[in-house]
Write an enzyme that holds these catalytic residues in place. Structure first.
Site, PDB file in Angstrom:
ATOM      1  N   ASP A  95      -0.565  -6.923  -5.807  1.00 45.69           N
ATOM      2  CA  ASP A  95      -1.705  -6.994  -5.135  1.00 45.69           C
ATOM      3  C   ASP A  95      -1.837  -7.904  -4.113  1.00 45.69           C
ATOM      4  O   ASP A  95      -1.379  -9.191  -4.286  1.00 45.69           O
ATOM      5  CB  ASP A  95      -2.627  -7.796  -6.337  1.00 45.69           C
ATOM      6  CG  ASP A  95      -4.137  -7.989  -5.804  1.00 45.69           C
ATOM      7  OD1 ASP A  95      -5.048  -8.172  -6.713  1.00 45.69           O
ATOM      8  OD2 ASP A  95      -4.449  -8.002  -4.644  1.00 45.69           O
ATOM      9  N   TYR A 134     -15.258  -2.117   8.107  1.00 48.60           N
ATOM     10  CA  TYR A 134     -13.926  -1.619   8.222  1.00 48.60           C
ATOM     11  C   TYR A 134     -13.775  -1.834   9.874  1.00 48.60           C
ATOM     12  O   TYR A 134     -12.714  -2.415  10.022  1.00 48.60           O
ATOM     13  CB  TYR A 134     -13.927  -0.098   8.105  1.00 48.60           C
ATOM     14  CG  TYR A 134     -12.469   0.477   8.272  1.00 48.60           C
ATOM     15  CD1 TYR A 134     -12.350   1.256   9.523  1.00 48.60           C
ATOM     16  CD2 TYR A 134     -11.301   0.265   7.452  1.00 48.60           C
ATOM     17  CE1 TYR A 134     -11.019   1.916   9.806  1.00 48.60           C
ATOM     18  CE2 TYR A 134     -10.149   1.054   7.617  1.00 48.60           C
ATOM     19  CZ  TYR A 134     -10.092   1.551   8.993  1.00 48.60           C
ATOM     20  OH  TYR A 134      -8.741   2.322   9.058  1.00 48.60           O
ATOM     21  N   LEU A 168       1.197   3.767  -2.120  1.00 50.70           N
ATOM     22  CA  LEU A 168       0.716   4.583  -2.711  1.00 50.70           C
ATOM     23  C   LEU A 168      -0.326   5.223  -1.931  1.00 50.70           C
ATOM     24  O   LEU A 168      -1.010   6.215  -2.168  1.00 50.70           O
ATOM     25  CB  LEU A 168       0.120   4.271  -4.082  1.00 50.70           C
ATOM     26  CG  LEU A 168       1.436   3.810  -5.113  1.00 50.70           C
ATOM     27  CD1 LEU A 168       0.702   3.591  -6.541  1.00 50.70           C
ATOM     28  CD2 LEU A 168       2.472   4.864  -5.219  1.00 50.70           C
ATOM     29  N   GLY A 169      -0.693   4.593  -0.663  1.00 51.92           N
ATOM     30  CA  GLY A 169      -1.746   5.128  -0.092  1.00 51.92           C
ATOM     31  C   GLY A 169      -1.504   6.228   0.842  1.00 51.92           C
ATOM     32  O   GLY A 169      -0.398   6.796   0.643  1.00 51.92           O
ATOM     33  N   GLN A 170      -2.540   6.903   1.787  1.00 49.57           N
ATOM     34  CA  GLN A 170      -2.207   7.976   2.420  1.00 49.57           C
ATOM     35  C   GLN A 170      -1.039   8.029   3.414  1.00 49.57           C
ATOM     36  O   GLN A 170      -0.375   8.791   3.510  1.00 49.57           O
ATOM     37  CB  GLN A 170      -3.492   8.485   3.316  1.00 49.57           C
ATOM     38  CG  GLN A 170      -3.349   9.841   3.966  1.00 49.57           C
ATOM     39  CD  GLN A 170      -4.428  10.037   4.991  1.00 49.57           C
ATOM     40  OE1 GLN A 170      -5.081   9.150   5.469  1.00 49.57           O
ATOM     41  NE2 GLN A 170      -4.442  11.116   5.475  1.00 49.57           N
ATOM     42  N   ARG A 212      -0.626  -0.535  -8.220  1.00 46.30           N
ATOM     43  CA  ARG A 212      -0.408   0.073  -9.587  1.00 46.30           C
ATOM     44  C   ARG A 212       0.921   0.842  -9.427  1.00 46.30           C
ATOM     45  O   ARG A 212       1.418   1.004  -8.283  1.00 46.30           O
ATOM     46  CB  ARG A 212      -1.343   1.029  -9.720  1.00 46.30           C
ATOM     47  CG  ARG A 212      -1.796   2.066  -8.720  1.00 46.30           C
ATOM     48  CD  ARG A 212      -2.939   2.900  -9.336  1.00 46.30           C
ATOM     49  NE  ARG A 212      -3.419   3.923  -8.154  1.00 46.30           N
ATOM     50  CZ  ARG A 212      -2.464   5.015  -7.392  1.00 46.30           C
ATOM     51  NH1 ARG A 212      -1.441   5.338  -8.086  1.00 46.30           N
ATOM     52  NH2 ARG A 212      -3.077   5.483  -6.352  1.00 46.30           N
ATOM     53  N   ASP A 224       2.642  -1.553  -4.382  1.00 44.32           N
ATOM     54  CA  ASP A 224       1.360  -1.186  -4.629  1.00 44.32           C
ATOM     55  C   ASP A 224       0.684  -1.771  -5.621  1.00 44.32           C
ATOM     56  O   ASP A 224       1.410  -2.489  -6.624  1.00 44.32           O
ATOM     57  CB  ASP A 224       1.087   0.213  -4.735  1.00 44.32           C
ATOM     58  CG  ASP A 224      -0.214   0.767  -3.963  1.00 44.32           C
ATOM     59  OD1 ASP A 224      -0.389   1.327  -2.784  1.00 44.32           O
ATOM     60  OD2 ASP A 224      -1.321   0.128  -4.326  1.00 44.32           O
ATOM     61  N   GLY A 250       0.678  -1.162   0.066  1.00 47.05           N
ATOM     62  CA  GLY A 250       0.036   0.057  -0.007  1.00 47.05           C
ATOM     63  C   GLY A 250       0.783   1.057   0.305  1.00 47.05           C
ATOM     64  O   GLY A 250       0.425   2.317   0.694  1.00 47.05           O
TER      65      GLY A 250
HETATM   66  C1  VAH Z   1     -11.030   6.468   7.948  1.00 47.90           C
HETATM   67  N1  VAH Z   1      -9.047   7.694   7.973  1.00 47.90           N
HETATM   68  O1  VAH Z   1     -11.690   7.291   7.995  1.00 47.90           O
HETATM   69  C2  VAH Z   1      -9.399   6.357   8.249  1.00 47.90           C
HETATM   70  C3  VAH Z   1      -9.300   5.896   9.725  1.00 47.90           C
HETATM   71  C4  VAH Z   1      -9.940   6.608  11.771  1.00 47.90           C
HETATM   72  C5  VAH Z   1     -10.124   6.927  10.530  1.00 47.90           C
HETATM   73  O2  VAH Z   1      -9.657   4.500   9.867  1.00 47.90           O
HETATM   74  O3  VAH Z   1     -11.570   5.375   7.612  1.00 47.90           O
END
Ligand code: VAH
Length: 312
Positions: free
Chosen positions: A48, A137, A8-10, A34, A32, A6
Site C-alpha cells: 500500500d 486529479y 496491477l494498473g492499466q 492486492r 500493488d 501500481g
Molecule cells: C484519466 N486515463 O482519464 C486517465 C488520464 C488523460 C487521462 O489521466 O483520468
C-alpha cells in the site's frame, strides 16, 4: 533494479512486462495493494503506497536503484472521492519520493493532460504554460510535477516524468478515467456491435496506444540527463481525436458498428476542462520521443488482440 508501484494498473500491468523483457525478470519488482490475479513469474510484493515503512523496506531489500511510481486514482474516481484521492495520490507520491531520496534511486512518475485546466491554451498546448486544473486529479498532477521538480532542484534526485494523454490498451482495463470511453468502445464493438459514448461528439482529446507509452517511459529514463531541459513533466501525445473519429476508424474494420451518445455530465465536464491537442516538441527535441501508432493502426491492432482475448 526497478521497483514498480501500481503494477496491477492499466499502465503498470504492461510496464512490468516491458521492463522485464528489457532488463530481465528478476530485476523488476512488481508491487500493488492486492495480489496478482494471474500467477505470473517474477518478483511481486503486496504494498500500500501510503505505507512508507513497508515501501522503504521492500525497496531496500530488493536493492532497487530505480522507482517507477504508477499507483494513483484516476480523474473520474478522484472526483467521486477527492479526499481519498488526495491522500493516495499525494501521500503515495511523497512516500515514493522520500524512499527514492533515502536510497538514491532514479525516479519516474507520470503526469497527465489532466494537469491542464480550462484557462490553458487548448490547441498545441505548450510545454510551459498556465496550469490551473479544476479537478482533484489535476490538482494532484500539478502538485506532483512541482514536487518532482523540487526533489530534482533541492536534492539533486534524477526525477523524470511525462504528461500522458488518454492511454488505450487491451491488457488491463483502466479504472475510473475519463478517456476510458476510447478503450470501452473497442470491447463493446466486438461484444455488442455498438457503443454508447458517455463523452459527447466533438470532444477532442489527446490519446496514445499503450506500446508507444511504454516505449516513451523507457526512452525518457535512458535519455542523456545533460540533454534534459525539462523534467516533470514532458508533454507526449500520438494523436488527437473525438468520439466520432474513433467510431469511424472502427467502422472501417466493422462496417455494421453503430455509435450512440449518452453524455455523463461529470466526465464530460472533466474532458471539457482538458486540452484538445498538446505540443510534444520538447520531448522530441530533448530525448527523441516518437509514437508509432496512429488511430487506424491502433484500431486494427486493438481489434485483432481483443478478438483473441474475448474469444470472439
Ligand atoms: C484519466 N486515463 O482519464 C486517465 C488520464 C488523460 C487521462 O489521466 O483520468
Amino acid at each position: 533494479k526497478i521497483m514498480v508501484t501500481g503494477a496491477l494498473g492499466q499502465i503498470g500491468s504492461e510496464l512490468i512486462t516491458k521492463l522485464r523483457s528489457e532488463y530481465g525478470t528478476e530485476n523488476v519488482l512488481a508491487t500493488d495493494i492486492r495480489r496478482m490475479d494471474s500467477a505470473t513469474e517474477g518478483p511481486f510484493e503486496i504494498l500500500d503506497v501510503t505505507d512508507a515503512n513497508n515501501m522503504h523496506a521492500l525497496a531496500k531489500d530488493f536493492g532497487a536503484d530505480t522507482m517507477m511510481h504508477m499507483a494513483a486514482l484516476l480523474s473520474a474516481k478522484a472526483e467521486d472521492e477527492p479526499l481519498f484521492a488526495w491522500n493516495l495520490n499525494m501521500g503515495g507520491l511523497m512516500n515514493a519520493l522520500e524512499v527514492s531520496r533515502e536510497l538514491d534511486m532514479q525516479f519516474f512518475t507520470p503526469s497527465s493532460i489532466g494537469a491542464f485546466g480550462p484557462s490553458t491554451p487548448k490547441k498545441d498546448t505548450p510545454q510551459d504554460t498556465l496550469q490551473r486544473p479544476t479537478t482533484m486529479y489535476g490538482v494532484n498532477k500539478v502538485a506532483g510535477e512541482l514536487l518532482c521538480d523540487y526533489y530534482f532542484h533541492k536534492f539533486g534526485m534524477d526525477t523524470r516524468g511525462v504528461r500522458f494523454p488518454g492511454l488505450i490498451s487491451y491488457v488491463a482495463q483502466p479504472g475510473g478515467g475519463t478517456t476510458d470511453y476510447a478503450v470501452d468502445i473497442y470491447y463493446k464493438a466486438l461484444e455488442e456491435g455498438k457503443y454508447t459514448s458517455y463523452i459527447a461528439e466533438g470532444t477532442r482529446m489527446d490519446m496514445m496506444y499503450m506500446p508507444d507509452a511504454l516505449q516513451a517511459i523507457v526512452d525518457l529514463m535512458e535519455a542523456d540527463p545533460t540533454k534534459l531541459i525539462h523534467r516533470n513533466a514532458f508533454n507526449v501525445t500520438a494523436m488527437s481525436f473525438e468520439p466520432s473519429e474513433i467510431a469511424a476508424s472502427i467502422k472501417k474494420q466493422i462496417p455494421t458498428f453503430e455509435m450512440a451518445y449518452d453524455v455523463d455530465p461529470v466526465r464530460q465536464a472533466i474532458a471539457d476542462s482538458w486540452p484538445d491537442s498538446i505540443d510534444p516538441t520538447a520531448a522530441i527535441n530533448e530525448w527523441g520521443f516518437k509514437a508509432n501508432y496512429d488511430l487506424d493502426k491502433m484500431t486494427v491492432d486493438m481489434l485483432s488482440k481483443l478478438k483473441i482475448k474475448l474469444n470472439v
